[in-house]
Design a protein around this motif. Structure first.
Motif, PDB file in Angstrom:
ATOM      1  N   ALA A   1      24.860   3.400 -37.361  1.00 43.25           N
ATOM      2  CA  ALA A   1      23.417   3.695 -38.031  1.00 43.25           C
ATOM      3  C   ALA A   1      22.946   5.041 -37.698  1.00 43.25           C
ATOM      4  O   ALA A   1      22.206   5.340 -38.699  1.00 43.25           O
ATOM      5  CB  ALA A   1      22.470   2.699 -37.363  1.00 43.25           C
ATOM      6  N   SER A   2      23.345   5.857 -37.101  1.00 41.41           N
ATOM      7  CA  SER A   2      22.932   7.230 -36.761  1.00 41.41           C
ATOM      8  C   SER A   2      23.608   8.167 -37.654  1.00 41.41           C
ATOM      9  O   SER A   2      23.116   9.376 -37.901  1.00 41.41           O
ATOM     10  CB  SER A   2      23.047   7.754 -35.401  1.00 41.41           C
ATOM     11  N   LEU A   3      24.751   7.850 -38.329  1.00 44.58           N
ATOM     12  CA  LEU A   3      25.432   8.696 -38.993  1.00 44.58           C
ATOM     13  C   LEU A   3      24.764   9.119 -40.327  1.00 44.58           C
ATOM     14  O   LEU A   3      24.417   8.207 -40.893  1.00 44.58           O
ATOM     15  CB  LEU A   3      26.698   8.353 -39.297  1.00 44.58           C
ATOM     16  N   PRO A   4      24.498  10.616 -40.627  1.00 44.22           N
ATOM     17  CA  PRO A   4      23.844  10.894 -41.812  1.00 44.22           C
ATOM     18  C   PRO A   4      24.672  10.658 -43.165  1.00 44.22           C
ATOM     19  O   PRO A   4      25.776  10.450 -43.246  1.00 44.22           O
ATOM     20  CB  PRO A   4      23.422  12.153 -41.696  1.00 44.22           C
TER      21      PRO A   4
ATOM     22  N   LEU B   1      21.410  15.164 -45.750  1.00 41.66           N
ATOM     23  CA  LEU B   1      21.955  17.019 -45.647  1.00 41.66           C
ATOM     24  C   LEU B   1      21.385  17.412 -46.863  1.00 41.66           C
ATOM     25  O   LEU B   1      21.452  18.832 -46.710  1.00 41.66           O
ATOM     26  CB  LEU B   1      23.611  16.822 -45.672  1.00 41.66           C
ATOM     27  N   SER B   2      21.082  17.088 -47.891  1.00 38.70           N
ATOM     28  CA  SER B   2      20.344  17.692 -49.163  1.00 38.70           C
ATOM     29  C   SER B   2      18.865  18.182 -48.737  1.00 38.70           C
ATOM     30  O   SER B   2      18.303  19.060 -49.321  1.00 38.70           O
ATOM     31  CB  SER B   2      20.105  16.969 -50.427  1.00 38.70           C
ATOM     32  N   ASP B   3      18.380  17.761 -47.434  1.00 37.14           N
ATOM     33  CA  ASP B   3      17.081  18.054 -47.029  1.00 37.14           C
ATOM     34  C   ASP B   3      17.234  18.935 -46.245  1.00 37.14           C
ATOM     35  O   ASP B   3      17.963  18.740 -45.040  1.00 37.14           O
ATOM     36  CB  ASP B   3      16.227  16.940 -46.637  1.00 37.14           C
ATOM     37  N   PRO B   4      16.179  20.040 -45.949  1.00 38.69           N
ATOM     38  CA  PRO B   4      16.491  21.081 -44.709  1.00 38.69           C
ATOM     39  C   PRO B   4      16.481  20.524 -43.218  1.00 38.69           C
ATOM     40  O   PRO B   4      17.053  20.774 -42.502  1.00 38.69           O
ATOM     41  CB  PRO B   4      15.382  22.323 -45.262  1.00 38.69           C
ATOM     42  N   LYS B   5      15.403  19.912 -43.251  1.00 40.79           N
ATOM     43  CA  LYS B   5      15.047  19.009 -42.013  1.00 40.79           C
ATOM     44  C   LYS B   5      16.099  18.137 -41.699  1.00 40.79           C
ATOM     45  O   LYS B   5      16.755  18.235 -40.346  1.00 40.79           O
ATOM     46  CB  LYS B   5      13.587  18.464 -42.091  1.00 40.79           C
TER      47      LYS B   5
ATOM     48  N   LEU C   1      19.298  18.225 -42.441  1.00 39.23           N
ATOM     49  CA  LEU C   1      20.279  19.088 -42.304  1.00 39.23           C
ATOM     50  C   LEU C   1      20.539  19.761 -40.952  1.00 39.23           C
ATOM     51  O   LEU C   1      21.343  19.579 -40.162  1.00 39.23           O
ATOM     52  CB  LEU C   1      20.515  20.204 -43.317  1.00 39.23           C
ATOM     53  N   ALA C   2      19.224  20.205 -40.506  1.00 41.13           N
ATOM     54  CA  ALA C   2      18.712  20.481 -39.074  1.00 41.13           C
ATOM     55  C   ALA C   2      18.991  19.455 -38.201  1.00 41.13           C
ATOM     56  O   ALA C   2      19.530  19.689 -37.135  1.00 41.13           O
ATOM     57  CB  ALA C   2      17.540  21.033 -38.896  1.00 41.13           C
ATOM     58  N   GLN C   3      18.480  18.264 -38.403  1.00 41.32           N
ATOM     59  CA  GLN C   3      18.830  17.164 -37.433  1.00 41.32           C
ATOM     60  C   GLN C   3      20.278  16.837 -37.227  1.00 41.32           C
ATOM     61  O   GLN C   3      20.716  16.477 -36.166  1.00 41.32           O
ATOM     62  CB  GLN C   3      17.856  16.091 -37.948  1.00 41.32           C
ATOM     63  N   ALA C   4      20.958  16.810 -38.411  1.00 40.03           N
ATOM     64  CA  ALA C   4      22.471  16.593 -38.483  1.00 40.03           C
ATOM     65  C   ALA C   4      23.155  17.661 -37.539  1.00 40.03           C
ATOM     66  O   ALA C   4      24.138  17.138 -36.723  1.00 40.03           O
ATOM     67  CB  ALA C   4      22.849  16.329 -39.803  1.00 40.03           C
TER      68      ALA C   4
END
Length: 522
Positions: free
Chosen positions: A243-246, A251-255, A257-260
């Motif tokens: 469930a935690s996999l993006p 990844l299209s959102d800056p925040k 992406l940073a979290q991933a």
């Protein structure tokens, strides 16, 4: 060489002063020999070896008599005579050999008092072994100085002896690695850093041989039966990991992406050192470690992540980095070429007689090795470049959920700072885009096939090259580059080169694209 020795200067006068003791009984024979030389007879002597024993220096001499007969003798002296020195000696007693002051001065030709920058240009790397270390006479109020003889290993002047003055004694027998600054100045590199680079390279090779692609583990976890055959703790760990996999939208959102990036596993050890166990729940590597802890025999399942248990598990599935010495004397290896990017795809097949949980454990351990390979590759490619710039590398892999499948996205980011940028007191407040950034991506997106992207951003200017393994995909991307340029310009970027190629990027320490990037900044 010890890490405290960083900068030494080789400032030796053309004719170093010789001790008055050279006028008589300079060499003491370790084994007295009667009538080695007849009274008044002289012999040519060559210093074959030199080593320091306490405050004395022991030498092996090859004597050549007037009749051509040769013999080897061992002698000691209070003054070091460099290996290769040529002398004329006579025997003053059964225990001593005497050489003239003129001959002793001539012998110092064998010791380099300056570096020939025609053969070893400024910036060249030297390796050597310390033969002797001797305190120089000290006048009142002056700092202590030590003189050492160093045998050069490798290069155009291999075997020559270099005389070095330094404010600290060099350990006899130690290996030195130094960079030429001028004909009389060297900047020494601590060998501990070179040993760490060697250890990283060795461990990277080991981990890459054990690693396997993330899809194998994720597909197996997704197919685990949802029944009572699996412990509740294991089932909960699997569900939380999947469930935690993006996905692509995150990844299209800056925040997002940073979290991933933060949860990719590359920063796990840094989080543990910072004492942040509560923030580790979505970390990919932490979750796989927890999975291994619940699968390994003798380890009780624990739904609550425990950093101590994680460290114990890591010790079992990933051997610690072995910090070996450099090996054979004189063989100081240059910095190895970084591991290839991207990591190749590798799937593990189930072995005969292997149960489902055993296979799952093997897949999880191989996944940890793959994540560890990215971390080690990041360390190997982080350091000072030949231009003196500081290069920092982050290499990682993010598994993206695409419907019921998973698409691993491999990513490498490199930041390069000039010495001026590193020393800038306003460094933390300046725009990060003023530094040089390189970005590489690798992924296999259905139905486009394998794709690789290389981009560089510096001073608000972007250049990029794309590679597609399918000819139809390369043609499709080429037709859309104009639209991509417009969108980048709308974002406020100055767009330079944008190209798409069929195939894969050239491999090696300097690709053609990187050479063009350097030219653009010249």
């Amino acid at each position: 060489m010890t890490g405290e020795i960083n900068n030494l200067a080789a400032l030796i006068p053309a004719n170093p002063p010789l001790r008055a003791a050279m006028t008589a009984e300079l060499l003491r024979l370790l084994q007295p020999q009667q009538a080695l030389l007849a009274p008044g007879e002289t012999a040519k002597a060559e210093v074959l070896t030199l080593r320091q024993v306490g405050q004395d220096f022991q030498m092996l001499l090859k004597l050549t008599l007037d009749n051509g007969k040769q013999t080897n003798v061992q002698a000691s002296s209070t003054l070091p005579l460099a290996q290769g020195s040529q002398l004329t000696v006579s025997q003053s007693s059964s225990a001593n050999l005497t050489i003239s002051v003129q001959q002793a001065i001539a012998s110092n030709v064998a010791t380099l008092t300056r570096i020939d920058t025609r053969e070893l240009p400024v910036g060249s790397l030297l390796q050597g072994k310390v033969l002797t270390s001797q305190a120089l006479p000290q006048n009142a109020g002056q700092l202590a100085q030590f003189r050492s003889l160093v045998t050069l290993l490798g290069g155009p002047q291999a075997g020559a002896t270099l005389a070095i003055d330094s404010p600290r004694p060099l350990p006899v027998g130690s290996l030195l690695s130094a960079r030429v600054q001028s004909d009389q100045s060297l900047s020494f590199v601590p060998l501990s850093g070179r040993q760490e680079q060697l250890a990283i390279s060795q461990q990277l090779s080991t981990q890459q041989s054990r690693q396997a692609s993330l899809q194998g583990l994720l597909n197996t976890l997704q197919q685990l039966p949802r029944d009572n055959s699996q412990p509740n703790e294991l089932r909960a760990t699997v569900d939380k990991l999947l469930a935690s996999l993006p996905d692509v939208r995150q990844l299209s959102d800056p925040k997002g992406l940073a979290q991933a990036l933060n949860n990719s596993g590359v920063f796990l050890e840094a989080k543990l050192l910072a004492g942040l166990p509560a923030a580790l729940a979505p970390d990919l590597k932490a979750q796989v470690v927890r999975l291994v802890a619940q699968l390994l025999p003798g380890l009780p399942g624990n739904a609550t992540f425990n950093p101590g248990a994680a460290a114990s598990t890591l010790a079992q599935v990933m051997p610690g980095m072995v910090r070996n010495a450099l090996g054979m004397l004189g063989q100081v290896s240059p910095r190895p070429h970084p591991g290839g990017f991207p990591l190749p795809s590798r799937l593990l097949q189930s072995q005969d007689g292997e149960g489902d949980l055993e296979h799952l454990l093997r897949l999880a351990a191989a996944t940890i090795s793959r994540l560890q390979s990215h971390q080690l590759a990041s360390l190997e490619q982080t350091g000072t470049t030949a231009d003196g710039n500081l290069q920092t590398t982050w290499q990682l892999e993010i598994p993206l959920r695409t419907g019921q499948d998973f698409m691993p996205l491999q990513m490498k980011l490199q930041r390069e700072e000039t010495p001026e940028q590193q020393s800038d007191p306003e460094r933390e407040r300046r725009d990060p885009l003023e530094m040089l950034w390189r970005i590489e991506l690798s992924f296999d997106l259905h139905p486009l096939g394998p794709l690789q992207v290389q981009a560089q951003i510096s001073q608000g200017s972007l250049s990029s090259q794309l590679w597609a393994e399918l000819p139809s995909t390369a043609q499709l991307i080429e037709s859309q580059l104009g639209h991509l340029r417009e969108r980048l310009l709308a974002r406020g970027l100055n767009v330079g080169e944008l190209q798409c190629h069929h195939g894969t990027p050239p491999q090696g320490p300097r690709t053609h694209l990187e050479q063009r990037w350097v030219d653009e900044q010249a």
